[in-house]
Design an enzyme around this catalytic site. Structure first.
Site, PDB file in Angstrom:
ATOM      1  N   GLU A 113      -3.798  -7.081  13.446  1.00  0.00           N
ATOM      2  CA  GLU A 113      -3.300  -6.913  12.078  1.00  0.00           C
ATOM      3  C   GLU A 113      -1.829  -6.494  12.071  1.00  0.00           C
ATOM      4  OE1 GLU A 113      -4.595  -4.414   8.050  1.00  0.00           O
ATOM      5  OE2 GLU A 113      -5.275  -3.752  10.024  1.00  0.00           O
ATOM      6  N   ASP A 159       0.793  -1.233   0.000  1.00  0.00           N
ATOM      7  CA  ASP A 159       0.000   0.000   0.000  1.00  0.00           C
ATOM      8  C   ASP A 159       0.828   1.287   0.000  1.00  0.00           C
ATOM      9  OD1 ASP A 159      -1.823  -2.002   0.195  1.00  0.00           O
ATOM     10  OD2 ASP A 159      -2.975  -1.146   1.816  1.00  0.00           O
TER      11      ASP A 159
END
Length: 850
Positions: A817, A585
Site C-alpha cells: 500500500e 485522511d
C-alpha cells in the site's frame, strides 16, 4: 411524505367547511324560532331547509370528489428522498456497446476478489464457485478461503490475468505451493456465457520434507446458487479414475449445467451439501462439518451427507502431494446438440495444458505491445510489471446490493436505523486490495483505470459506466461501495454508512481526459473511437451533474476556492481533524476546521473536472449549453495569478492550504474515570494558542497539486521552487520515492490519536509519485529554463521508485500500500495492487496526455 401531508390537509379543510354549513345555520334557526311570529315560520323554515340543502350538497360534493380522487390516484408511497433517487437520465450500461457479445464475453469471471479463488457471473443472483484448502501452521490445520493477512501466506496473487478469459495464480502457504489457473471458453453447444475450467496444482517444498516422507493435501471446491436453486450430486462421484460428474443443476440464465472433475492422479473425493441464503459464512459450515467428523470418527473428511434440496455443494479432493486436478464447468447441457463430452475433453487434461500455454503466450505478447518494457528494464522488473497488471485485472469484482446512506441533516424522515438504503445496484470494478479493501472505492478507481484502459479500453469503459450509473439525482456518488452480504462481512460497522454531504476526489476525470487526448491523437481504431465517443456523449450529463454537485456543495467563501466538507469540528482526541473525504485522511490541514478553509487539492481536482468537461463538450459541437461556461471556469481555475493569491506562500516557496490554524496543538495525557470509578488515562487534544486565519505551513503532496496539474508556466521561477521542494532531502526527497509530508512539518510522522498512527504524514505513496513523475516528464519535454533540471530529477525519481518496488516484491512476494520513507520497506496493506500497480506505467514511461 409530501403526498400524505397534502391528503391530511385536504381532510382538515373538508371537515371545517362541513361544520360551518351544518352546525352554524341550525343553531341560528333555533334562536330565530323562539323570537318570530307564526306568519314568518314557514318562510324561515324554508330558508333553513335551503341552507341545510346547500350545506349537504357541498358536503356531498367533497365526499364524491375525495372518492373519485382516491380511485384515480390510489394511495401513493411517500416521495423517495432525493439522496436515494437515481439520476434522471439514460443509464450508461444500457448503451448498445455494453450489450450482446460484449456482455456475454464478460459474463463469467474471477469476480470474487475477497477469496483466494472465486468465480461468479455478472448477474445479481449468480451461481458461484470457489476454492478452500487446509494449510498447516504450528502443527495445526487451518482452513484457507477468504484472503486475510492472518493466514500468513508468504505469497499469493495473479502472475498473469487478461481480465477476460485467462489467469494464473501462485499461492505459497508455509510448505505448500498451490497454483490455480482459470480459463474460459465459448464453443458450439455452450450456454450463455460459455464454459470455464480451473486447474489446481498442489506441490510442496521438498527441502522441508524427509526423502521418505509423503503427505496428503486437502482441497475443497464448492459451487453455490445464490438464487436458492437446488443442486444435485453427480452419479459417479466416488469412482474417480479419468473423469467424474460432481454436480448438476439448471438456471434460467445458462440452462442446464454440469461440474466435472478430472484427476491426473488417484483422487479421493468426499462431499457435503448445505442450504443457506448467504455464502459469506461457508467457511464456518465446512469447519463445523470437518470438526464433527474428526470428533466422531477421527477422520479428516467431509461427512458425505447433504441436507434436503441443497443450494451449496462442497467437494473435498484429497491425494498424496504432489497432484493436479482439473475442474470443468459446462453450460447449456439440456439440449441434444450440447456436445458435453467433446467440450469436457477440450477443458481438461492435455487440451487444457495446451490452451493455458497459448493464453500465457498471448498475455506476454500483449504485455510487451502495451508497455514496451523489454528494451528498458531487466527481467526482474518485467515479472513485477506482469504481476501488477495481472493482479489489477484479476482483482476486478462484481457486486450487487444497496449502500447504506446516513440520513441528511434537517430531514423530516423518520427512520429508527438512522440510515437510508440506496437503490439496488450492481457494480463492476477493480479493488485496491483483495485482503483489506475488496470492494469499490471511488477515488481509487480513477487511478486503476489509468492502467486498465491501456490494456483493454472496453473493460475500462464498462467499469466507468457502472460507477457513473451509481449517481443520485443531486449528482453525488457514494465514495465506498459496500454491496451485498459478502462485501459487508469485511467492513467494520463504523465505516459502513456513506455521508451524502461528503465528496471524494473525482479521479474518474483523470482517465476521461486521457481517453479524449488519445482520440484526438488517433490512438484508437475507428470502432473504439466511435464507442468512446458514444460513451462520452451519454456520460456528459452525469459528469456535468457531478461537477455541479462539487461546485455547489464544496465551494468556499472566496471566489474559485473550495474545501472538503465532513471534517470533525468538535473532536477532542484528534491532533489534526482528519479529512477523509479528500482521500488523504490524516494529511495536515487547518487545525480548526471552518468554512473559511481553502483546500488546494480540491481546487486542482475541480480544474481537472471542468477542463475535461470542456474537452468533452468540444467533441460534440453544440451538445452542451455549458461549453462556454466550462471554458471560462477552466480559465479561472488555471489563472496563475489568482492561484498564487489564494495559496502561494512566498516565504516557503510553496503552495499551501488556508484556514483557521495554529501550530501550537498537542496531544496530552488526561486522567479519566471508567467503570466503577477506576482511574485511566487517555490522550486528548490540547490547544495552546488561539488559531488565526492563515496559510497552513505544511509542505507535502498537497503542495504539489498545481505542479501535478501543470498550472505553473514552464518559465516561472515558481517552477524552480517546486523542483527545490521535490529534490531536497530535508523536505520530500528519499532514495525510495517522495515522502507524503516534509520532514520539516510539525506533524511529520506524528500519531493523530493514541491508536491512529501516521498514514499520509511521511510514507511514500505510488499514486501521488506517479502524478508528480508525469508532471516532471512534461516539464522535461517543454521549452523552458528548468527543462534539463526537471529531466535529471525525473530520471532519478523514476529509478528510485522502480528499484524499490521491484526489490520489495522479490523479497516479500507482494506490492504494498505504501513504502517506508527511511528504508523503503513495504508498509500497510500487502497485496495492494490498486494504485501501487501504477509502477507499471512508470516502468513503461506511459503518462497519458503527455
Amino acid at each position: 411524505m409530501t403526498g400524505s401531508g397534502r391528503r391530511s390537509s385536504a381532510r382538515s379543510r373538508i371537515k371545517s367547511k362541513t361544520d360551518a354549513n351544518e352546525d352554524g345555520p341550525l343553531r341560528n334557526a333555533g334562536d330565530h324560532r323562539r323570537n318570530t311570529t307564526r306568519d314568518h315560520t314557514s318562510l324561515r323554515l324554508l330558508n333553513v331547509n335551503i341552507k341545510m340543502l346547500l350545506g349537504f350538497t357541498v358536503f356531498t360534493f367533497f365526499i364524491i370528489w375525495f372518492l373519485i380522487n382516491r380511485l384515480v390516484n390510489p394511495d401513493q408511497e411517500p416521495e423517495t428522498p432525493r439522496v436515494i433517487t437515481p439520476f434522471p437520465a439514460p443509464k450508461l450500461m444500457d448503451l448498445p456497446m455494453f450489450q450482446g457479445e460484449h456482455k456475454e464475453s464478460l459474463y463469467w469471471g474471477t469476480y470474487r476478489p475477497h477469496v483466494y479463488l472465486g468465480i461468479r457471473a455478472r448477474t445479481p443472483r449468480s451461481l458461484v464457485a470457489g476454492l478452500m484448502w487446509l494449510g498447516v501452521k504450528d502443527g495445526r490445520y487451518h482452513l484457507r478461503h477468504v484472503c486475510q493477512d492472518s493466514d500468513e501466506l508468504s505469497k499469493y496473487g495473479w502472475s498473469r490475468h487478461n481480465g477476460r478469459d485467462f489467469g494464473h495464480q501462485l499461492l505459497v502457504d508455509q510448505d505448500l505451493i498451490l497454483e490455480t489457473s482459470f480459463l474460459k471458453s465459448k464453443g458450439d453447444g455452450s450456454g450463455y456465457g460459455g464454459d470455464w475450467a480451473v486447474r489446481l496444482d498442489l506441490q510442496s517444498e521438498e527441502s522441508r520434507w524427509n526423502n521418505d516422507m509423503q503427505r496428503t493435501g486437502y482441497l475443497f471446491f464448492y459451487v453455490a446458487d445464490e438464487d436458492g436453486n437446488t443442486l444435485s450430486l453427480g452419479r459417479d462421484m466416488f469412482d474417480i479414475h479419468e473423469s467424474s460428474l460432481l454436480a448438476i443443476g439448471s438456471r434460467a440464465d445458462i440452462g442446464g449445467w454440469q461440474l466435472h472433475l478430472k484427476g491426473m492422479e488417484s483422487l479421493e473425493v468426499h462431499y457435503s451439501g448445505f442450504r443457506t441464503p448467504h455464502i459469506h459464512n461457508l467457511s464456518d459450515l465446512v469447519l463445523e462439518n470437518l470438526a464433527a467428523q474428526a470428533t466422531m470418527f477421527n477422520r479428516l473428511q467431509l461427512s458425505d451427507t447433504s441436507v434436503s434440496s441443497p443450494n451449496i455443494l462442497v467437494f473435498q479432493i484429497s491425494a498424496r502431494i504432489p497432484f493436479k486436478a482439473d475442474i470443468a464447468f459446462v453450460s447449456g447441457t439440456g439440449v441434444k446438440t450440447s456436445r458435453v463430452e467433446e467440450r469436457l475433453s477440450s477443458l481438461t487434461g492435455t487440451s487444457l495444458t495446451s490452451l493455458l500455454k497459448e493464453k500465457q503466450s498471448e498475455f506476454d505478447a500483449k504485455f510487451e505491445n502495451c508497455f514496451k518494457m523489454a528494451a528498458k528494464l531487466d527481467s526482474e522488473s518485467v515479472v513485477v510489471g506482469k504481476a501488477a497488471i495481472g493482479n489489477m485485472l484479476g482483482g476486478i469484482g462484481y457486486f450487487y446490493g444497496q449502500s447504506k446512506v446516513s440520513l441528511p441533516k434537517n430531514t423530516k424522515l423518520k427512520n429508527h436505523d438512522n440510515f437510508l438504503l440506496y437503490w439496488p445496484a450492481e457494480l463492476y470494478t477493480a479493488v485496491p486490495s483483495r485482503p483489506f479493501f475488496p470492494r469499490g472505492f471511488l477515488w481509487d478507481e480513477g487511478f486503476h483505470q489509468l492502467l486498465i484502459w491501456h490494456w483493454d479500453v472496453r473493460i475500462c469503459l464498462d467499469i466507468l459506466g457502472h460507477w457513473l450509473d451509481l449517481m443520485n439525482t443531486d449528482g453525488w456518488i457514494p465514495r465506498e461501495q459496500i454491496l451485498g452480504a459478502e462485501a459487508l462481512s469485511k467492513v467494520p460497522e463504523e465505516f459502513v454508512l456513506q455521508h451524502p454531504t461528503n465528496g471524494n476526489p473525482p479521479t474518474l476525470f483523470l482517465v476521461l481526459r486521457e481517453l479524449i487526448y488519445a482520440i484526438k491523437k488517433n490512438k484508437f481504431t475507428a470502432t473504439e473511437s466511435n464507442e468512446i465517443s458514444s460513451f462520452l456523449e451519454r456520460a456528459l450529463v452525469r459528469l456535468e451533474a457531478w461537477f455541479q454537485w462539487f461546485n455547489t456543495t464544496q465551494s468556499g467563501k472566496e471566489m474559485s476556492s473550495y474545501f472538503w466538507h465532513g471534517r470533525d469540528t468538535t473532536t477532542i482526541r484528534e491532533l489534526n481533524p482528519k479529512t477523509l473525504s479528500s482521500g488523504l485522511d490524516d494529511y495536515p490541514r487547518a487545525s480548526h476546521p471552518s468554512e473559511e478553509e481553502r483546500h488546494l487539492d480540491l481546487r486542482c481536482w475541480m480544474l481537472l473536472a471542468v477542463d475535461s468537461l470542456h474537452s468533452i463538450a468540444e467533441l460534440f459541437e453544440s451538445s452542451s449549453e455549458h461549453k462556454k461556461e466550462y471554458g471560462s471556469t477552466a480559465m479561472l481555475l488555471s489563472d496563475f495569478k489568482i492561484l498564487n493569491q489564494l495559496h502561494f506562500d512566498f516565504a516557503y516557496g510553496a503552495y499551501l492550504d488556508f484556514g483557521n490554524h495554529t501550530e501550537k496543538v498537542r496531544l496530552s495525557w488526561k486522567e479519566i474515570k471508567v467503570g466503577n470509578n477506576y482511574p485511566a488515562r487517555e490522550l486528548v487534544r490540547e490547544v495552546l494558542e488561539k488559531p488565526e486565519l492563515r496559510l497552513v505551513p505544511h509542505v507535502g503532496y498537497v503542495s504539489l497539486f498545481p505542479f501535478m496539474e501543470k498550472i505553473i508556466p514552464p518559465d516561472s521561477w515558481i517552477l524552480d521552487k517546486q523542483l527545490d521542494l521535490i529534490s531536497n532531502r530535508s523536505i520530500l526527497w528519499t532514495d525510495y520515492g517522495l515522502r507524503s509530508l516534509a520532514k520539516t512539518s510539525s506533524l511529520y510522522m506524528k500519531h493523530n490519536t493514541e491508536h491512529d498512527p501516521p498514514y499520509w504524514r511521511g510514507p511514500i505513496w505510488m499514486n501521488m509519485n506517479y502524478r508528480i513523475l508525469a508532471a516532471l516528464y512534461y516539464y522535461s519535454q517543454v521549452n523552458g529554463p528548468y527543462r534539463e533540471r526537471a529531466e535529471v530529477i525525473y530520471d532519478k525519481l523514476r529509478g528510485n521508485l522502480i528499484r524499490n518496488v521491484v526489490r520489495n516484491y522479490h523479497q516479500t512476494g507482494f506490492l504494498w500500500e505504501q513504502y517506508d520513507q527511511k528504508k523503503g520497506k513495504g508498509k500497510g496493506a500487502r497485496l495492494f495492487t490498486g494504485w501501487t500497480a501504477l509502477v507499471l506505467l512508470i516502468m513503461g514511461e506511459v503518462y497519458g496526455e503527455t
